[in-house]
Design an enzyme around this catalytic site. Structure first.
Site: not given
Ligand code: IMP
Length: 223
Positions: A23, A204, A82, A210, A183
């Protein structure tokens, strides 16, 4: 899910972090949060391309699973994260299924996943809005409470530790804004009246789940 591999450069006292993600938005976001005190490298840059399973039912569990895999298979001290969205009136869904919410839940919610949109983020957000509408979560102008959460698991000097970040807010019934990812167009953080997608990266990155988890990790790593 993201994997980081940490290695200390004693010459210049900078910490090199290898950050693995497909990403681009997240890669930019992490780079901007950690600033110039850290060198950020992707796993690709160190020649590591693996699809590590994430089968735990908590963010911490998934993060630790990934970090342990890297430690075991590549030998690095490392950390993994995660993240996801939790909506209170949906018993904290999408939760650990945030990335694949539409694929996993749309049929259960009575929607054809093919009709939700072309890309994954669009489908996941449409699935969420469909479900919230179906249970009347937006009725009478209500704003369903939600939060984004990040857990980072660090394996460093033989120890496992966690760093959690959370941002509270609510979900709106129609997407707004073009920034961010996932989202972001339907999430309004507490204290603001714009979505993450409208607020832009600078704001943000200063308040996100995060950002908060990475700030705790960075504080620890700087020590
Ligand atoms: P990951 O574990 O950080 O890859 O996040 C898993 C999923 O959570 C992502 O594919 C998004 O759908 C959602 N997500 C995580 N962080 C964000 C954010 O900052 N904005 C929007 N969606 C998020």
């Amino acid at each position: 899910m993201t994997i980081f591999v940490a290695e200390k450069s004693y010459k210049n006292k900078m910490t090199t972090l290898v950050f693995a993600s497909n990403n681009a938005h997240k890669l930019d976001e992490i780079r901007s949060i950690l600033g110039d005190k850290f060198i950020i490298k992707s796993l690709k840059e160190i020649g590591c391309e693996v699809d590590i399973p994430e089968t735990a039912d908590t963010f911490r569990g998934n993060a630790l699973q990934k970090a342990q895999y890297i430690k075991e298979h590549f030998g690095y001290d490392c950390f993994a994260d995660d993240s996801g969205l939790q909506v209170e009136c949906l018993d904290n869904l999408p939760g650990v299924f945030s990335a694949r919410f539409a694929d996993k839940y749309s049929k259960k919610f009575g929607v054809d996943p093919a009709k939700l949109g072309d890309d994954k983020d669009t489908r996941n957000t449409a699935c969420l809005l469909h479900r919230l509408n179906a249970i009347g979560a937006f009725d009478e102008g209500k704003h369903p409470k939600a939060c984004f959460r990040t857990s980072i698991a660090l394996i460093y000097d033989g120890k496992e530790q966690f760093f959690d970040g959370i941002v509270e807010g609510y979900i709106i019934s129609e997407k707004r804004g073009n920034g961010g990812f996932g989202y972001d167009p339907v999430f309004v953080p507490e204290g603001y009246d714009k979505t993450f997608a409208e607020l832009g990266n600078d704001i943000k990155n200063s308040i996100s789940h995060r950002a908060r988890a990475v700030a705790k990790l960075a504080e620890f790593l700087k020590k």
